[in-house]
Every structure is written in structure tokens, then in C-alpha cells.
Design a protein around this motif. Structure first.
Motif, PDB file in Angstrom:
ATOM      1  N   ILE A  72       0.823  -1.217   0.000  1.00 32.64           N
ATOM      2  CA  ILE A  72       0.000   0.000   0.000  1.00 32.64           C
ATOM      3  C   ILE A  72       0.859   1.271   0.000  1.00 32.64           C
ATOM      4  CG2 ILE A  72      -1.744   1.272   1.318  1.00 32.64           C
ATOM      5  CD1 ILE A  72      -2.790  -1.405   2.346  1.00 32.64           C
ATOM      6  N   ASN A  73       0.533   2.197  -0.878  1.00 31.85           N
ATOM      7  CA  ASN A  73       1.157   3.532  -0.942  1.00 31.85           C
ATOM      8  C   ASN A  73       2.673   3.459  -1.133  1.00 31.85           C
ATOM      9  OD1 ASN A  73      -1.402   4.537  -0.722  1.00 31.85           O
ATOM     10  ND2 ASN A  73      -1.310   4.797   1.495  1.00 31.85           N
ATOM     11  N   ASP A  74       3.475   3.810  -0.091  1.00 28.50           N
ATOM     12  CA  ASP A  74       4.933   3.788  -0.273  1.00 28.50           C
ATOM     13  C   ASP A  74       5.506   2.377  -0.196  1.00 28.50           C
ATOM     14  OD1 ASP A  74       4.282   3.848   2.511  1.00 28.50           O
ATOM     15  OD2 ASP A  74       6.405   4.162   2.924  1.00 28.50           O
ATOM     16  N   GLU A  75       4.671   1.388   0.077  1.00 31.10           N
ATOM     17  CA  GLU A  75       5.115  -0.003  -0.033  1.00 31.10           C
ATOM     18  C   GLU A  75       5.089  -0.358  -1.518  1.00 31.10           C
ATOM     19  OE1 GLU A  75       2.956  -1.142   4.218  1.00 31.10           O
ATOM     20  OE2 GLU A  75       2.185  -1.969   2.344  1.00 31.10           O
ATOM     21  N   VAL A  76       6.210  -0.837  -2.027  1.00 27.20           N
ATOM     22  CA  VAL A  76       6.314  -1.095  -3.464  1.00 27.20           C
ATOM     23  C   VAL A  76       5.824  -2.507  -3.790  1.00 27.20           C
ATOM     24  CG1 VAL A  76       7.856  -1.117  -5.456  1.00 27.20           C
ATOM     25  CG2 VAL A  76       8.294   0.470  -3.570  1.00 27.20           C
ATOM     26  N   VAL A  77       6.386  -3.483  -3.118  1.00 21.68           N
ATOM     27  CA  VAL A  77       6.001  -4.891  -3.295  1.00 21.68           C
ATOM     28  C   VAL A  77       6.251  -5.672  -2.002  1.00 21.68           C
ATOM     29  CG1 VAL A  77       6.401  -5.116  -5.808  1.00 21.68           C
ATOM     30  CG2 VAL A  77       8.317  -5.422  -4.217  1.00 21.68           C
ATOM     31  N   HIS A  78       5.765  -6.921  -1.987  1.00 19.75           N
ATOM     32  CA  HIS A  78       6.018  -7.905  -0.931  1.00 19.75           C
ATOM     33  C   HIS A  78       5.463  -7.506   0.434  1.00 19.75           C
ATOM     34  CE1 HIS A  78       9.639  -9.436  -3.527  1.00 19.75           C
ATOM     35  NE2 HIS A  78       8.471  -9.561  -4.131  1.00 19.75           N
ATOM     36  N   GLY A  79       4.391  -6.696   0.453  1.00 22.84           N
ATOM     37  CA  GLY A  79       3.702  -6.395   1.707  1.00 22.84           C
ATOM     38  C   GLY A  79       3.028  -7.659   2.239  1.00 22.84           C
ATOM     39  N   ILE A  80       3.235  -7.928   3.519  1.00 21.34           N
ATOM     40  CA  ILE A  80       2.661  -9.133   4.138  1.00 21.34           C
ATOM     41  C   ILE A  80       1.249  -8.810   4.647  1.00 21.34           C
ATOM     42  CG2 ILE A  80       2.914 -10.831   5.985  1.00 21.34           C
ATOM     43  CD1 ILE A  80       5.935 -10.258   5.973  1.00 21.34           C
ATOM     44  N   PRO A  81       0.252  -9.608   4.255  1.00 15.21           N
ATOM     45  CA  PRO A  81      -1.113  -9.365   4.732  1.00 15.21           C
ATOM     46  C   PRO A  81      -1.174  -9.385   6.256  1.00 15.21           C
ATOM     47  CG  PRO A  81      -1.128 -10.920   2.924  1.00 15.21           C
ATOM     48  CD  PRO A  81       0.311 -10.717   3.295  1.00 15.21           C
ATOM     49  N   SER A  82      -2.048  -8.531   6.811  1.00 17.22           N
ATOM     50  CA  SER A  82      -2.180  -8.442   8.261  1.00 17.22           C
ATOM     51  C   SER A  82      -3.621  -8.102   8.619  1.00 17.22           C
ATOM     52  CB  SER A  82      -1.241  -7.350   8.789  1.00 17.22           C
ATOM     53  OG  SER A  82      -1.651  -6.930  10.077  1.00 17.22           O
ATOM     54  N   SER A  83      -4.106  -8.699   9.701  1.00 16.83           N
ATOM     55  CA  SER A  83      -5.472  -8.415  10.164  1.00 16.83           C
ATOM     56  C   SER A  83      -5.538  -7.058  10.849  1.00 16.83           C
ATOM     57  CB  SER A  83      -5.937  -9.518  11.109  1.00 16.83           C
ATOM     58  OG  SER A  83      -4.996  -9.657  12.143  1.00 16.83           O
ATOM     59  N   ARG A  84      -4.369  -6.416  11.031  1.00 16.00           N
ATOM     60  CA  ARG A  84      -4.366  -5.068  11.626  1.00 16.00           C
ATOM     61  C   ARG A  84      -4.213  -3.976  10.573  1.00 16.00           C
ATOM     62  NH1 ARG A  84       0.587  -6.063  14.934  1.00 16.00           N
ATOM     63  NH2 ARG A  84       0.738  -7.289  13.046  1.00 16.00           N
ATOM     64  N   ARG A  85      -4.008  -4.374   9.326  1.00 16.52           N
ATOM     65  CA  ARG A  85      -3.804  -3.382   8.277  1.00 16.52           C
ATOM     66  C   ARG A  85      -5.113  -3.138   7.535  1.00 16.52           C
ATOM     67  NH1 ARG A  85       0.567  -1.108   5.378  1.00 16.52           N
ATOM     68  NH2 ARG A  85      -0.320   0.838   4.601  1.00 16.52           N
ATOM     69  N   VAL A  86      -5.716  -1.988   7.821  1.00 14.29           N
ATOM     70  CA  VAL A  86      -7.007  -1.640   7.230  1.00 14.29           C
ATOM     71  C   VAL A  86      -6.782  -0.775   5.993  1.00 14.29           C
ATOM     72  CG1 VAL A  86      -9.214  -0.469   7.644  1.00 14.29           C
ATOM     73  CG2 VAL A  86      -8.108  -1.770   9.491  1.00 14.29           C
ATOM     74  N   ILE A  87      -7.459  -1.098   4.911  1.00  9.68           N
ATOM     75  CA  ILE A  87      -7.346  -0.325   3.673  1.00  9.68           C
ATOM     76  C   ILE A  87      -8.157   0.965   3.807  1.00  9.68           C
ATOM     77  CG2 ILE A  87      -7.909  -0.333   1.206  1.00  9.68           C
ATOM     78  CD1 ILE A  87      -7.311  -3.434   1.371  1.00  9.68           C
ATOM     79  N   GLU A  88      -7.494   2.092   3.527  1.00  8.91           N
ATOM     80  CA  GLU A  88      -8.128   3.401   3.716  1.00  8.91           C
ATOM     81  C   GLU A  88      -8.471   4.071   2.387  1.00  8.91           C
ATOM     82  OE1 GLU A  88      -5.647   5.681   6.377  1.00  8.91           O
ATOM     83  OE2 GLU A  88      -5.679   4.054   7.856  1.00  8.91           O
ATOM     84  N   ASP A  89      -9.355   5.069   2.487  1.00 10.30           N
ATOM     85  CA  ASP A  89      -9.803   5.810   1.308  1.00 10.30           C
ATOM     86  C   ASP A  89      -8.601   6.440   0.597  1.00 10.30           C
ATOM     87  OD1 ASP A  89     -11.894   6.697  -0.363  1.00 10.30           O
ATOM     88  OD2 ASP A  89     -11.881   8.671   0.600  1.00 10.30           O
ATOM     89  N   GLY A  90      -8.479   6.206  -0.687  1.00 14.36           N
ATOM     90  CA  GLY A  90      -7.395   6.802  -1.468  1.00 14.36           C
ATOM     91  C   GLY A  90      -6.098   6.005  -1.467  1.00 14.36           C
ATOM     92  N   ASP A  91      -6.071   4.886  -0.754  1.00 11.60           N
ATOM     93  CA  ASP A  91      -4.864   4.056  -0.747  1.00 11.60           C
ATOM     94  C   ASP A  91      -4.581   3.498  -2.149  1.00 11.60           C
ATOM     95  OD1 ASP A  91      -4.178   4.316   1.911  1.00 11.60           O
ATOM     96  OD2 ASP A  91      -4.899   2.335   2.528  1.00 11.60           O
ATOM     97  N   ILE A  92      -3.297   3.506  -2.507  1.00 12.00           N
ATOM     98  CA  ILE A  92      -2.853   2.840  -3.742  1.00 12.00           C
ATOM     99  C   ILE A  92      -2.482   1.413  -3.345  1.00 12.00           C
ATOM    100  CG2 ILE A  92      -1.170   2.827  -5.609  1.00 12.00           C
ATOM    101  CD1 ILE A  92      -0.826   5.816  -5.265  1.00 12.00           C
TER     102      ILE A  92
END
Ligand code: MF3
Ligand code: CO
Length: 253
Positions: A72-92
Motif C-alpha cells: 500500500i502507498n509507499d510499499e512497493v512490493v512484498h507487503g505481508i497481509p495483516s489483520s491489523r492493516r485496514v485499507i483506507e480511502d485513497g490508498d494505492i
């Protein structure tokens, strides 16, 4: 291992693998919404994959802990899914998935904006990164040099004044997730190894709104831009043909 020229039957398996992958990526894109967690996306991918008879290609790869990457956003690749990471309005949001089916692997990613885009710049970043992938695919044909593909991708991203990530590159794919050769997103025409009809590669440009430099987070996986600029990523697995390429991870019909 240098990517092999695939047999007819291996190509058929990769077509099937790619169709499963494309179906699931499209579903995830439809499901993606503001307020959901990245873990929900990964769990959905895992469930669908099981239902369609495929196996995850990322889970356990050098110890990677999930079936999907969500960046998401400044994360380019290989972000690990997490139950604490909520997708927000306008997120890339970039989602990257790999499928193993009948012994053959395909790899594909897309980027989309959740809810309302924050700026026209974000929207254009996503469009232009997709365009650079298409330019790379458009350069393919039997006997093409890797540098010709790289230069075609780089041209689109340079024209848009984007940062072109260098530390991560495309790759051969099929029997393994990552096979030689590397397919960089920058380079010069005529350079590098030659790609033959029947080889299968994953092309995956990563572009940023700022500098090209990246670093790996403490989790050992997440790749972020050093300057905090936002990034996009698209990827297709393609089969090189005499006069072009067949996109294996694109939905038919
Ligand atoms: N598309 C990514 C890549 O080719 C997927 C790798 S994620 C990993 O680098 F977890 F499997 F490493
Ligand atoms: Co890849």
C-alpha cells in the motif's frame, strides 16, 4: 536455472494456471474496499485458489508467510497481509499473486486505488505503470533481447518522470517462481540475453512518484520507497511467440 522453452503440455498447464490467477485477481479487485483488512484479501485469495484446485506459489517461498502480497502507498512490493492493516480511502493498493497448477507457476500483479483517488497524480501513476507493462509486452517476439524489453518499459516511465525501481526486476517463470534471466525495468536496447519462442517470463514494472531507491522493512519482506513516495506495480506472465507474446495471466472472455 535459465527459463526453459516450454513443451506444448507445459504451456497448456501454464494457460490453466494463468486463468485461475486472472480469475482470482479480478475477484480480489472487485472485493477490495475501504475498511477491509489486507488479511481478508489474502484469505479470500487462498479460499478461491483451493476451490479452483490450485496451490499457492508464494507461501513458504524463502519463508514468505502468506499466499498473497498486498503493498500500500509507499510499499512497493512484498507487503505481508495483516489483520491489523485496514485499507483506507485513497490508498494505492498493489496485489500480487502466484499460482501453482499441474506443476506450472504463473505470477501476476495489479494496482488499484481504494475509494476516491487522493490526486490525479496517483491515478496517472497507476495508469502509466500499467502502460509501461504493456509497452514491455509489446516489445516481445522470438529472438528479442532482454534490453529491448527493458528499454521499452523504461521509456514510458522516464517520459512520465517516475522513479523506476531497480532493486527488483521481472524474471523467467514456469517450473520455478523465479528463473533466469532477470527482466529489468530499465536498460539499453540490444543488451542482455536473448528470449526465444516458447520461453515464459514475468514482466513487472514498479514505478514511484519520487526517487527510485527502496529499502526492506524490519519484517524482512516489505519493500518501501526510501523517500516515502507512493508506488505502483503491474505484472503479467507471458509466453513468447514468433511475432509477439501471449499474456497467460489475462482473463479470456
Ligand atoms: N511477484 C513477486 C516476485 O516475483 C512475488 C514474489 S513474493 C514471494 O517477486 F513471497 F514469493 F517472494
Ligand atoms: Co514476479
Amino acid at each position: 536455472m535459465f527459463t526453459r522453452i516450454k513443451t506444448k503440455s507445459e504451456i497448456d498447464s501454464m494457460r490453466a494456471s494463468g486463468q485461475i490467477l486472472a480469475t482470482i485477481l479480478k475477484l480480489l479487485e472487485e472485493q477490495l474496499s475501504v475498511g477491509m483488512t489486507t488479511q481478508q484479501l489474502a484469505d479470500s485469495a487462498g479460499r478461491e485458489l483451493k476451490a479452483l484446485g490450485g496451490k499457492p506459489a508464494f507461501l513458504g517461498y524463502f519463508g514468505y508467510p502468506d499466499v498473497l502480497c498486498v503493498s500500500i502507498n509507499d510499499e512497493v512490493v512484498h507487503g505481508i497481509p495483516s489483520s491489523r492493516r485496514v485499507i483506507e480511502d485513497g490508498d494505492i493498493v498493489s496485489i500480487d499473486f502466484g499460482v501453482l497448477y499441474e506443476g506450472m507457476i504463473t505470477d501476476s500483479a495489479l494496482t488499484t486505488i481504494a475509494g476516491r483517488p487522493k490526486s490525479a497524480t496517483d491515478t496517472k501513476l497507476v495508469q502509466d505503470t500499467r502502460k509501461s507493462l504493456n509497452a514491455g509486452i509489446g516489445a516481445l517476439h522470438g529472438g528479442v533481447m532482454v534490453g529491448d524489453v527493458a528499454a521499452a518499459i523504461q521509456k514510458v516511465l522516464d517520459d512520465g518522470k517516475y522513479g523506476v525501481v531497480r532493486d527488483l526486476v521481472g524474471h523467467g517463470v514456469g517450473h520455478e517462481l523465479h528463473e533466469d534471466p532477470n527482466i529489468p525495468n530499465y536498460g539499453s536496447r540490444g543488451m542482455g540475453p536473448k528470449l526465444e519462442v516458447g520461453m515464459t517470463i514475468a514482466i513487472e514494472p514498479m514505478a514511484t512518484l519520487g526517487d527510485y531507491r527502496v529499502y526492506i522493512e524490519n519484517d524482512g519482506w516489505t519493500v518501501r520507497t526510501r523517500d516515502g513516495s507512493r508506488a505502483a506495480h503491474f505484472e503479467h506472465t507471458v509466453l513468447i511467440t514468433e511475432n509477439g507474446a501471449e499474456i497467460l495471466t489475462e482473463r479470456r472472455n
